[in-house]
Design a protein around this motif. Sequence first.
Motif, PDB file in Angstrom:
ATOM      1  N   THR A 110      -1.869  -1.395   2.219  1.00 22.62           N
ATOM      2  CA  THR A 110      -2.099  -2.825   2.394  1.00 22.62           C
ATOM      3  C   THR A 110      -2.371  -3.501   1.058  1.00 22.62           C
ATOM      4  O   THR A 110      -1.841  -4.585   0.767  1.00 22.62           O
ATOM      5  CB  THR A 110      -3.288  -3.058   3.348  1.00 22.62           C
ATOM      6  OG1 THR A 110      -3.026  -2.423   4.592  1.00 22.62           O
ATOM      7  CG2 THR A 110      -3.517  -4.544   3.571  1.00 22.62           C
ATOM      8  N   PHE A 111      -3.201  -2.856   0.221  1.00 17.19           N
ATOM      9  CA  PHE A 111      -3.509  -3.422  -1.090  1.00 17.19           C
ATOM     10  C   PHE A 111      -2.249  -3.531  -1.945  1.00 17.19           C
ATOM     11  O   PHE A 111      -2.001  -4.564  -2.582  1.00 17.19           O
ATOM     12  CB  PHE A 111      -4.545  -2.561  -1.811  1.00 17.19           C
ATOM     13  CG  PHE A 111      -4.776  -2.984  -3.236  1.00 17.19           C
ATOM     14  CD1 PHE A 111      -5.616  -4.036  -3.535  1.00 17.19           C
ATOM     15  CD2 PHE A 111      -4.115  -2.345  -4.280  1.00 17.19           C
ATOM     16  CE1 PHE A 111      -5.802  -4.449  -4.847  1.00 17.19           C
ATOM     17  CE2 PHE A 111      -4.296  -2.748  -5.587  1.00 17.19           C
ATOM     18  CZ  PHE A 111      -5.146  -3.809  -5.871  1.00 17.19           C
ATOM     19  N   VAL A 112      -1.446  -2.466  -1.977  1.00 17.93           N
ATOM     20  CA  VAL A 112      -0.223  -2.469  -2.783  1.00 17.93           C
ATOM     21  C   VAL A 112       0.720  -3.571  -2.319  1.00 17.93           C
ATOM     22  O   VAL A 112       1.299  -4.298  -3.130  1.00 17.93           O
ATOM     23  CB  VAL A 112       0.469  -1.089  -2.718  1.00 17.93           C
ATOM     24  CG1 VAL A 112       1.873  -1.149  -3.321  1.00 17.93           C
ATOM     25  CG2 VAL A 112      -0.362  -0.045  -3.449  1.00 17.93           C
ATOM     26  N   ALA A 113       0.863  -3.716  -0.998  1.00 23.55           N
ATOM     27  CA  ALA A 113       1.752  -4.749  -0.460  1.00 23.55           C
ATOM     28  C   ALA A 113       1.292  -6.142  -0.874  1.00 23.55           C
ATOM     29  O   ALA A 113       2.103  -6.982  -1.295  1.00 23.55           O
ATOM     30  CB  ALA A 113       1.817  -4.634   1.057  1.00 23.55           C
ATOM     31  N   ASP A 114      -0.019  -6.403  -0.784  1.00 24.08           N
ATOM     32  CA  ASP A 114      -0.552  -7.719  -1.152  1.00 24.08           C
ATOM     33  C   ASP A 114      -0.383  -7.991  -2.642  1.00 24.08           C
ATOM     34  O   ASP A 114       0.014  -9.089  -3.052  1.00 24.08           O
ATOM     35  CB  ASP A 114      -2.029  -7.824  -0.775  1.00 24.08           C
ATOM     36  CG  ASP A 114      -2.245  -7.852   0.736  1.00 24.08           C
ATOM     37  OD1 ASP A 114      -1.269  -8.122   1.454  1.00 24.08           O
ATOM     38  OD2 ASP A 114      -3.378  -7.579   1.185  1.00 24.08           O
ATOM     39  N   ALA A 115      -0.695  -6.976  -3.465  1.00 26.14           N
ATOM     40  CA  ALA A 115      -0.605  -7.152  -4.918  1.00 26.14           C
ATOM     41  C   ALA A 115       0.835  -7.394  -5.358  1.00 26.14           C
ATOM     42  O   ALA A 115       1.115  -8.286  -6.160  1.00 26.14           O
ATOM     43  CB  ALA A 115      -1.175  -5.923  -5.628  1.00 26.14           C
ATOM     44  N   ALA A 153      15.657   2.034   5.941  1.00 26.74           N
ATOM     45  CA  ALA A 153      15.257   2.855   7.087  1.00 26.74           C
ATOM     46  C   ALA A 153      13.812   3.325   6.931  1.00 26.74           C
ATOM     47  O   ALA A 153      13.027   3.293   7.888  1.00 26.74           O
ATOM     48  CB  ALA A 153      16.192   4.054   7.230  1.00 26.74           C
ATOM     49  N   LEU A 154      13.437   3.758   5.723  1.00 31.49           N
ATOM     50  CA  LEU A 154      12.072   4.212   5.473  1.00 31.49           C
ATOM     51  C   LEU A 154      11.075   3.061   5.615  1.00 31.49           C
ATOM     52  O   LEU A 154       9.984   3.237   6.174  1.00 31.49           O
ATOM     53  CB  LEU A 154      11.970   4.825   4.075  1.00 31.49           C
ATOM     54  CG  LEU A 154      12.672   6.170   3.859  1.00 31.49           C
ATOM     55  CD1 LEU A 154      12.621   6.565   2.383  1.00 31.49           C
ATOM     56  CD2 LEU A 154      12.034   7.257   4.713  1.00 31.49           C
ATOM     57  N   GLU A 171       6.812   0.174   8.850  1.00 34.60           N
ATOM     58  CA  GLU A 171       6.277  -1.093   9.364  1.00 34.60           C
ATOM     59  C   GLU A 171       6.315  -1.192  10.886  1.00 34.60           C
ATOM     60  O   GLU A 171       5.764  -2.138  11.448  1.00 34.60           O
ATOM     61  CB  GLU A 171       7.063  -2.257   8.760  1.00 34.60           C
ATOM     62  CG  GLU A 171       6.892  -2.372   7.240  1.00 34.60           C
ATOM     63  CD  GLU A 171       7.747  -3.473   6.644  1.00 34.60           C
ATOM     64  OE1 GLU A 171       8.590  -4.025   7.393  1.00 34.60           O
ATOM     65  OE2 GLU A 171       7.581  -3.757   5.448  1.00 34.60           O
ATOM     66  N   ARG A 172       6.955  -0.229  11.586  1.00 35.99           N
ATOM     67  CA  ARG A 172       7.075  -0.322  13.042  1.00 35.99           C
ATOM     68  C   ARG A 172       5.699  -0.281  13.695  1.00 35.99           C
ATOM     69  O   ARG A 172       4.869   0.561  13.383  1.00 35.99           O
ATOM     70  CB  ARG A 172       7.954   0.808  13.571  1.00 35.99           C
ATOM     71  CG  ARG A 172       8.203   0.717  15.091  1.00 35.99           C
ATOM     72  CD  ARG A 172       9.095   1.825  15.596  1.00 35.99           C
ATOM     73  NE  ARG A 172      10.430   1.720  15.048  1.00 35.99           N
ATOM     74  CZ  ARG A 172      10.971   2.582  14.193  1.00 35.99           C
ATOM     75  NH1 ARG A 172      10.258   3.629  13.791  1.00 35.99           N
ATOM     76  NH2 ARG A 172      12.186   2.423  13.750  1.00 35.99           N
ATOM     77  N   ILE A 181      -1.746  -1.630  13.549  1.00 36.10           N
ATOM     78  CA  ILE A 181      -1.656  -0.408  12.755  1.00 36.10           C
ATOM     79  C   ILE A 181      -0.252   0.159  12.914  1.00 36.10           C
ATOM     80  O   ILE A 181       0.179   0.428  14.042  1.00 36.10           O
ATOM     81  CB  ILE A 181      -2.687   0.644  13.206  1.00 36.10           C
ATOM     82  CG1 ILE A 181      -4.101   0.086  13.089  1.00 36.10           C
ATOM     83  CG2 ILE A 181      -2.556   1.918  12.390  1.00 36.10           C
ATOM     84  CD1 ILE A 181      -5.166   1.020  13.619  1.00 36.10           C
ATOM     85  N   PRO A 182       0.505   0.328  11.819  1.00 38.50           N
ATOM     86  CA  PRO A 182       1.848   0.894  11.946  1.00 38.50           C
ATOM     87  C   PRO A 182       1.817   2.227  12.690  1.00 38.50           C
ATOM     88  O   PRO A 182       0.934   3.057  12.485  1.00 38.50           O
ATOM     89  CB  PRO A 182       2.286   1.075  10.483  1.00 38.50           C
ATOM     90  CG  PRO A 182       1.501   0.048   9.728  1.00 38.50           C
ATOM     91  CD  PRO A 182       0.179  -0.013  10.421  1.00 38.50           C
ATOM     92  N   ASP A 183       2.802   2.424  13.569  1.00 37.78           N
ATOM     93  CA  ASP A 183       2.823   3.606  14.431  1.00 37.78           C
ATOM     94  C   ASP A 183       2.847   4.901  13.638  1.00 37.78           C
ATOM     95  O   ASP A 183       2.326   5.928  14.093  1.00 37.78           O
ATOM     96  CB  ASP A 183       4.043   3.556  15.358  1.00 37.78           C
ATOM     97  CG  ASP A 183       3.988   2.357  16.291  1.00 37.78           C
ATOM     98  OD1 ASP A 183       2.870   1.846  16.516  1.00 37.78           O
ATOM     99  OD2 ASP A 183       5.047   1.932  16.779  1.00 37.78           O
ATOM    100  N   ILE A 184       3.422   4.870  12.448  1.00 33.01           N
ATOM    101  CA  ILE A 184       3.545   6.091  11.662  1.00 33.01           C
ATOM    102  C   ILE A 184       2.183   6.636  11.238  1.00 33.01           C
ATOM    103  O   ILE A 184       2.030   7.818  10.954  1.00 33.01           O
ATOM    104  CB  ILE A 184       4.442   5.835  10.419  1.00 33.01           C
ATOM    105  CG1 ILE A 184       4.947   7.165   9.843  1.00 33.01           C
ATOM    106  CG2 ILE A 184       3.691   5.032   9.356  1.00 33.01           C
ATOM    107  CD1 ILE A 184       6.012   6.991   8.793  1.00 33.01           C
ATOM    108  N   TYR A 185       1.171   5.750  11.222  1.00 33.60           N
ATOM    109  CA  TYR A 185      -0.177   6.186  10.862  1.00 33.60           C
ATOM    110  C   TYR A 185      -0.950   6.702  12.072  1.00 33.60           C
ATOM    111  O   TYR A 185      -2.091   7.108  11.948  1.00 33.60           O
ATOM    112  CB  TYR A 185      -0.951   5.035  10.214  1.00 33.60           C
ATOM    113  CG  TYR A 185      -0.493   4.737   8.817  1.00 33.60           C
ATOM    114  CD1 TYR A 185      -1.015   5.414   7.722  1.00 33.60           C
ATOM    115  CD2 TYR A 185       0.503   3.785   8.579  1.00 33.60           C
ATOM    116  CE1 TYR A 185      -0.578   5.144   6.436  1.00 33.60           C
ATOM    117  CE2 TYR A 185       0.955   3.509   7.300  1.00 33.60           C
ATOM    118  CZ  TYR A 185       0.404   4.197   6.236  1.00 33.60           C
ATOM    119  OH  TYR A 185       0.838   3.944   4.969  1.00 33.60           O
TER     120      TYR A 185
END
Length: 465
Positions: A21-26, A407-408, A413-414, A421-425
């Motif tokens: 989340t931090f990386v995405a915002d920055a 794809a990744l 983000e799904r 919370i993304p399903d992958i987590y």
Amino acid sequence: MAAPTPTDRKFLGRLSLPERTFVADALRAETVGGVLLLVAAIAALIWANTPLGDSYESVRDFHIGPAGLGLDLSIQHWAADGLLAVFFFVAGIELKRELVAGELRDPKAAALPVIAAVCGMVMPALVYVLVTATGGGSFDGWAVPTATDIAFALAVLAVIGTSLPSALRAFLLTLAVVDDLFAILIIAVFFTDHLNFAALGGAVIGLGVFWLLLRKGVHGWYVYVPLALVIWGLMYNSGVHATIAGVAMGLMLRCTTRKGEEHSPGEHIEHLVRPLSAGLAVPLFALFSAGVSVSGNSLTDVFTKPETLGVVLGLVVGKVVGVFGGTWLAARFTRAELNDDLAWPDVFAVASLAGIGFTVSLLIAELAFSGDAVLTDEVKAAVLMGSLIAAVLAGILLKLRDRKYRALTEEEERDEDQDGIPDIYEQDKPEYHLRMAAIYEEKAAEHRRKAEVAGASRKGGGSPA
């Protein structure tokens, strides 16, 4: 459970959710700033190479400021020494956060990006020295191709429409943070010709007061902004490059959260200042630094003069070889396995992005050849050309893997259950499902208990004792 062995570690593995989340915002803010930076650079080139070119030089060289305080500077110097202090202030906060809460906190996790960044600065310098030694040029510009411009790199991603997986973006961000650290050290150590110890002592005292106020929990921009301006002015007059003041103050901010805090003071201030840095400070610096004369002859000279050719090859060849080679060697000797979803060509593509060295490279070019205006402009043109070639190369390499990246990214983000919370987590964590099952069972038991109480009440004509 046994502790993981070195072979268990995954290089470019999935980030934790808070880090992602931090990386995405920055990077979202940096991308917007990168696009503005690109627009400013193009505007500067157009302004300087049209009939309005004389007005560009007049504005750029116009002096303003209190001469009595040693601050009667040109607009170009205000942009390079003043506005870029804001940029380096944000860089200092980023570095502090990486050291205490990010990738650089764990020495094992930090090894790869640090080694990659160091090699990515050493190799361009070596390429420059080799080219200039062969051609009989000046060694003064050895540091010009060593810097990476993360904002410009992200602008390239935005323009070509490629979305990198979060692990690659985090690697690029950490690489740039370490790169900024060494660029700061280079500026401080190699481009300080003289020292005014009185001014330097005053700047150090000012930094001490700044640190003490932070430790005491004093709040209010009206306290810190005037103090920061005084520290900056003293640092400028000391002979040390004034941007070092910004870095020092950024490093002093606390970047860890305490009880009851959602964000640390450093992250909060970074959130406030980053738009000023990315949206105003850096684009204005580009506007008054990238306006070099471009013609057929000048473009040809970029590939014939040893200093300019050294800069171009340093950015395009030295950066790629340094970052990729350093990463590969570090992974091999630390026995860190690459994430199964990625391949080494992906690392090579990111390494080619690191060859975009715009903002800090232009700054170092001005410092390295300050006594020769003509050579300064030629080296700046070489920075622009090298960054353009690196951007085109990176764009081609990234486009070749664009389908895989999309794809990744979609998988990351799904969120089909719409819980934020993304399903992958969640899908690969048995404890998550057990916790959800326990919550469900607890609610069902509560429902049954209430039903039993209600039933007993109806049968007995009242509430049980």
